[in-house]
Design a protein around this motif. Structure first.
Motif, short mmCIF file in Angstrom:
data_model
loop_
_atom_site.label_atom_id
_atom_site.label_comp_id
_atom_site.label_asym_id
_atom_site.label_seq_id
_atom_site.Cartn_x
_atom_site.Cartn_y
_atom_site.Cartn_z
N PHE A 115 35.45 39.40 44.32
CA PHE A 115 36.20 40.66 44.26
C PHE A 115 37.66 40.38 43.89
O PHE A 115 38.27 39.44 44.39
CB PHE A 115 36.13 41.38 45.61
N HIS A 116 38.20 41.27 43.02
CA HIS A 116 39.56 41.09 42.52
C HIS A 116 40.30 42.42 42.53
O HIS A 116 39.76 43.44 42.09
CB HIS A 116 39.55 40.57 41.08
N LEU A 117 41.54 42.39 43.02
CA LEU A 117 42.41 43.55 42.90
C LEU A 117 43.03 43.49 41.51
O LEU A 117 43.85 42.62 41.21
CB LEU A 117 43.50 43.50 43.98
N MET A 118 42.60 44.41 40.63
CA MET A 118 42.95 44.29 39.21
C MET A 118 42.88 45.64 38.50
O MET A 118 42.05 46.48 38.84
CB MET A 118 41.99 43.30 38.52
N ASP A 119 43.75 45.82 37.51
CA ASP A 119 43.75 47.02 36.67
C ASP A 119 42.84 46.78 35.47
O ASP A 119 43.04 45.81 34.72
CB ASP A 119 45.18 47.32 36.21
N ALA A 120 41.87 47.64 35.26
CA ALA A 120 40.92 47.46 34.16
C ALA A 120 41.56 47.64 32.79
O ALA A 120 40.97 47.25 31.77
CB ALA A 120 39.75 48.43 34.31
N ASN A 121 42.75 48.22 32.74
CA ASN A 121 43.46 48.35 31.47
C ASN A 121 44.06 47.02 31.01
O ASN A 121 44.37 46.86 29.83
CB ASN A 121 44.59 49.38 31.59
N THR A 122 44.22 46.10 31.94
CA THR A 122 44.80 44.79 31.61
C THR A 122 44.03 43.71 32.38
O THR A 122 44.53 43.14 33.34
CB THR A 122 46.30 44.73 31.98
N LEU A 123 42.83 43.45 31.95
CA LEU A 123 41.99 42.45 32.61
C LEU A 123 42.60 41.05 32.47
O LEU A 123 43.13 40.70 31.40
CB LEU A 123 40.59 42.45 31.98
N THR A 124 42.53 40.26 33.52
CA THR A 124 43.10 38.91 33.50
C THR A 124 42.05 37.84 33.25
O THR A 124 42.35 36.65 33.33
CB THR A 124 43.84 38.62 34.82
N PHE A 125 40.83 38.24 32.96
CA PHE A 125 39.76 37.28 32.67
C PHE A 125 39.93 36.70 31.26
O PHE A 125 40.52 37.33 30.37
CB PHE A 125 38.40 37.95 32.78
N LYS A 126 39.36 35.52 31.06
CA LYS A 126 39.40 34.88 29.75
C LYS A 126 38.48 35.60 28.76
O LYS A 126 37.60 36.37 29.16
CB LYS A 126 38.97 33.41 29.87
N ASP A 127 38.66 35.34 27.49
CA ASP A 127 37.83 35.94 26.45
C ASP A 127 36.37 35.50 26.63
O ASP A 127 36.09 34.35 27.03
CB ASP A 127 38.29 35.49 25.06
#
Length: 255
Positions: free
Chosen positions: A105-117
């Motif tokens: 689980f991650h606290l994250m905004d889906a407009n700016t995902l921090t996952f790699k390509d």
């Protein structure tokens, strides 16, 4: 009026969900009638598609739809869930016990995902895209998906004039910046994904309202709601009538 930034919108969305500011008591009563049969149709469709999640790296935009979508229906290789709201994120975490697959689980905004390509085989979400900047979030989803990756979303629609009026006069049921999908949003998705869709709930909204007035908040399995549902199934096959429907399921593949 100056357009609100994505960061400002994200802060407001988090605030509304964290502080439970929405009042959906009225619409929930109608939904229990209007969507009684279409929820079953939706569930059957989702269960069939979720089978493709087996052994895959999966991302949920949201944090607890996996409980009804995936749990008991598929075993992904891994599941990552994101949410902008700590409270909503915790709902997913609280259910993640004795799960036979890796889940993070991650606290994250889906407009700016921090996952790699190209990290994920599947990205999905339940009623989530309409809370986002569709163009930006779809670009991010496209980026993190592997070649031929899959998307699966259920979303509300806002093309029927009567639904527009309802939303205008019932603003407490939604966050200030959410926007149920319209034609331009489908065009954005089609730029990056080839997809099929299932349109749900037009006549059933009308018959559901009548049923609610007759039966109250009970006895959803009745002939009035059944008529609305059957009309919906038939007329949803006619493309130019799609603008009349209240909800859609989107299932697609990365181009």
């Amino acid at each position: 009026m100056k357009a609100r930034s994505i960061d400002d919108i994200a802060k407001t969305e988090a605030e509304y969900w964290n502080e439970n500011k929405l009042d959906r008591r009225k619409i929930k009563k109608l939904r229990r009638h209007a969507f009684h049969y279409s929820y079953k149709r939706e569930s059957k469709f989702l269960q069939e598609k979720v089978k493709h999640f087996n052994g895959k790296d999966v991302l949920e935009i949201g944090s607890h739809a996996w409980v009804s979508w995936i749990k008991g229906n598929a075993t992904p290789k891994s599941l990552d869930c994101i949410n902008i709201s700590e409270v909503e994120l915790e709902k997913g975490i609280s259910n993640a016990k004795n799960i036979p697959f890796e889940i993070n689980f991650h606290l994250m905004d889906a407009n700016t995902l921090t996952f790699k390509d190209e990290m994920f085989d599947v990205v999905y979400g339940g009623a989530i895209l309409h809370h986002l900047d569709v163009k930006k979030s779809i670009s991010e989803i496209y980026r993190v998906l592997k070649p031929n990756g899959i998307i699966l979303f259920t979303e509300p629609l806002n093309m029927n004039p009567f639904y527009k009026l309802y939303r205008y006069f019932n603003k407490k049921e939604r966050t200030p910046d959410e926007h149920a999908l319209v034609n331009k949003d489908f065009k954005i998705i089609k730029e990056k994904f080839t997809f099929e869709h299932v349109f749900l709930d037009f006549f059933s909204v009308i018959t559901g309202y009548i049923s609610l007035k007759i039966f109250g908040d009970k006895n959803y399995d009745n002939w009035i709601n059944k008529i609305g549902y059957r009309l919906d199934v038939f007329f949803s096959k006619i493309p130019f009538l799609h603008v009349l429907f209240a909800r859609v399921i989107i299932y697609g593949t990365k181009k």
